[in-house]
Design a protein around this motif. Structure first.
Motif, PDB file in Angstrom:
ATOM      1  N   LEU A  73       0.828  -1.208   0.000  1.00 22.20           N
ATOM      2  CA  LEU A  73       0.000   0.000   0.000  1.00 22.20           C
ATOM      3  C   LEU A  73       0.861   1.255   0.000  1.00 22.20           C
ATOM      4  N   SER A  74       0.572   2.171  -0.929  1.00 26.38           N
ATOM      5  CA  SER A  74       1.260   3.450  -1.002  1.00 26.38           C
ATOM      6  C   SER A  74       0.316   4.530  -0.484  1.00 26.38           C
ATOM      7  N   ASP A  75       0.527   4.933   0.763  1.00 24.52           N
ATOM      8  CA  ASP A  75      -0.400   5.865   1.402  1.00 24.52           C
ATOM      9  C   ASP A  75       0.282   7.148   1.865  1.00 24.52           C
ATOM     10  N   ILE A  76       1.402   7.499   1.202  1.00 27.63           N
ATOM     11  CA  ILE A  76       2.081   8.748   1.541  1.00 27.63           C
ATOM     12  C   ILE A  76       2.361   9.591   0.305  1.00 27.63           C
ATOM     13  N   GLY A  78       1.499   9.196  -3.009  1.00 29.71           N
ATOM     14  CA  GLY A  78       0.586   9.245  -4.142  1.00 29.71           C
ATOM     15  C   GLY A  78       0.910   8.303  -5.275  1.00 29.71           C
ATOM     16  N   ALA A  81       0.140   1.219  -5.818  1.00 27.86           N
ATOM     17  CA  ALA A  81       0.595   0.139  -4.940  1.00 27.86           C
ATOM     18  C   ALA A  81       1.914  -0.419  -5.447  1.00 27.86           C
ATOM     19  N   SER A 289       1.069  -3.799   5.677  1.00 24.69           N
ATOM     20  CA  SER A 289       0.388  -2.646   6.265  1.00 24.69           C
ATOM     21  C   SER A 289       0.648  -1.339   5.544  1.00 24.69           C
ATOM     22  N   GLY A 290       1.590  -1.297   4.598  1.00 21.68           N
ATOM     23  CA  GLY A 290       1.782  -0.110   3.781  1.00 21.68           C
ATOM     24  C   GLY A 290       2.903   0.793   4.246  1.00 21.68           C
ATOM     25  N   HIS A 291       3.088   1.857   3.467  1.00 21.40           N
ATOM     26  CA  HIS A 291       4.187   2.789   3.656  1.00 21.40           C
ATOM     27  C   HIS A 291       4.132   3.463   5.036  1.00 21.40           C
ATOM     28  N   LYS A 292       2.981   4.036   5.352  1.00 21.46           N
ATOM     29  CA  LYS A 292       2.870   4.806   6.592  1.00 21.46           C
ATOM     30  C   LYS A 292       3.145   3.938   7.824  1.00 21.46           C
TER      31      LYS A 292
END
Length: 366
Positions: A73-76, A78, A81, A289-292
């Motif tokens: 997940l890319s949540d920082i 933009g 994925a 769980s993604g980037h953040k």
């Protein structure tokens, strides 16, 4: 070295690797050895199908192995994925001859958190290994990273690894909606015996034997046990009598993530046909769980298991891996140990041993 509009091939005696410049995925990795040709990396069945046009670029052109930054997940920043390295174009900077082989350099057209990203492939005459490294130059902040290698196991096989601290499934199953797919393991679950992974139905599954079952999509993360200089993962394909090895330094990639994809996604473009695929992925991330979550304090980082890299404007991060593919003698069932020596790698099984040329200094940054 060969080139096309979208692909660049780098070769040495007995080995060739082709990169898909559109997304930075390895399109093909082939070894010719002992009179046999071995090419066990996976390519998605929809690779050239037009109906996959709506899929993210990394999924549409899914093949071989690729760099993820961030992983998942890319949540920082933009990006899609798995980040820009897995979804956008790379430039072929150069291919040059080296003593006994060839080396190619590629540059990501976009940046990752302000960092320039380079991909370097080295192949050597007679070595059944792709020596690859990724350089992050400059940038600012932190990002999770991973190498997303996929092995095709249409007839199944045996998996073995250097010692791990534990194995853990993410907080949620990969496919929680039974109308869209199926996961069979318990989520979340932490366990130590790969032969007895908890299933959602209360039973156990043997993660060393692939496939586990039909029609399932699962993921397990395994941090490295302390004390090893060289960590490894092995997928031994019995019917094909060949072997895929991932070799790394735990300081580069502290965990291995297994993606077990065997027909467990029912929707497009998967359509229950993505079968017999093992993701043998070397990562520096916090589960899925993604980037953040990976750059924040988390359960892994609090145990001393790094889940991201830190970028600085004047710094450089150098991450390395060797991918080995080779035929093995008939009758091999289990890889028991992998040991690097002077110019060779010894691969031991339950019934014998083979040695192949190997540059031990590369993975260990020597």
């Amino acid at each position: 070295m060969g080139a096309g509009e979208d692909f660049v091939t780098v070769e040495a005696r007995g080995i060739s690797v082709t990169l898909d410049l559109a997304v930075g995925h390895i399109r093909d990795l082939t070894v010719d050895r002992d009179g046999r040709r071995v090419a066990p990396l996976h390519r998605a069945p929809w690779f050239e199908e037009s109906h996959a046009d709506d899929a993210p670029a990394h999924l549409k052109r899914l093949s071989g192995d690729f760099l993820c930054a961030p992983f998942g997940l890319s949540d920082i920043d933009g990006s899609p994925a798995h980040g820009w390295p897995a979804n956008s174009a790379w430039d072929h900077v150069e291919t040059r001859a080296i003593d006994g082989g060839a080396r190619a350099v590629f540059a990501l057209q976009k940046q990752v958190m302000g960092a320039r990203v380079l991909k370097e492939f080295t192949v050597r005459d007679g070595h059944p290994f792709l020596y690859q490294r990724h350089l992050f130059q400059g940038g600012e902040g932190a990002v999770s990273v991973g190498l997303h290698m996929m092995v095709s196991l249409p007839q199944g096989g045996h998996l073995s690894f250097s010692p791990k601290r534990f194995a853990q499934t993410p907080a949620e199953p990969l496919e929680p909606d039974s109308l869209k797919g199926r996961s069979l393991l318990a989520y979340p679950a932490r366990f130590s015996d790969l032969k007895h992974a908890p299933r959602e139905d209360g039973g156990t599954a043997n993660l060393t034997c692939y496939p586990l079952d039909r029609n399932h999509e699962d993921c397990v993360m395994m941090p490295e046990a302390p004390g090893r200089e060289l960590a490894w993962g092995a997928a031994l394909r019995h019917r094909e009598a060949d072997l895929v090895l991932s070799l790394k330094r735990p300081e580069d990639f502290p965990s291995t993530l297994l993606w077990l994809s065997n027909g467990g996604r029912y929707y497009s473009p998967w359509n229950s046909r993505h079968r017999g695929v093992l993701g043998l992925e070397e990562v520096r991330t916090y589960l899925l769980s993604g980037h953040k979550a990976s750059i924040a304090p988390n359960d892994f980082s609090e145990q001393g298991i790094p889940t991201s890299i830190g970028l600085t404007p004047s710094g450089e991060i150098d991450l390395r891996q060797a991918i080995g593919i080779m035929p093995v003698p008939a009758g091999w069932d289990v890889v028991t140990e992998v040991e690097a020596g002077d110019g060779e790698l010894a691969v031991r099984s339950d019934v014998g041993e083979l040695s192949v040329p190997y540059d031990a200094a590369f993975v260990l940054h020597r």
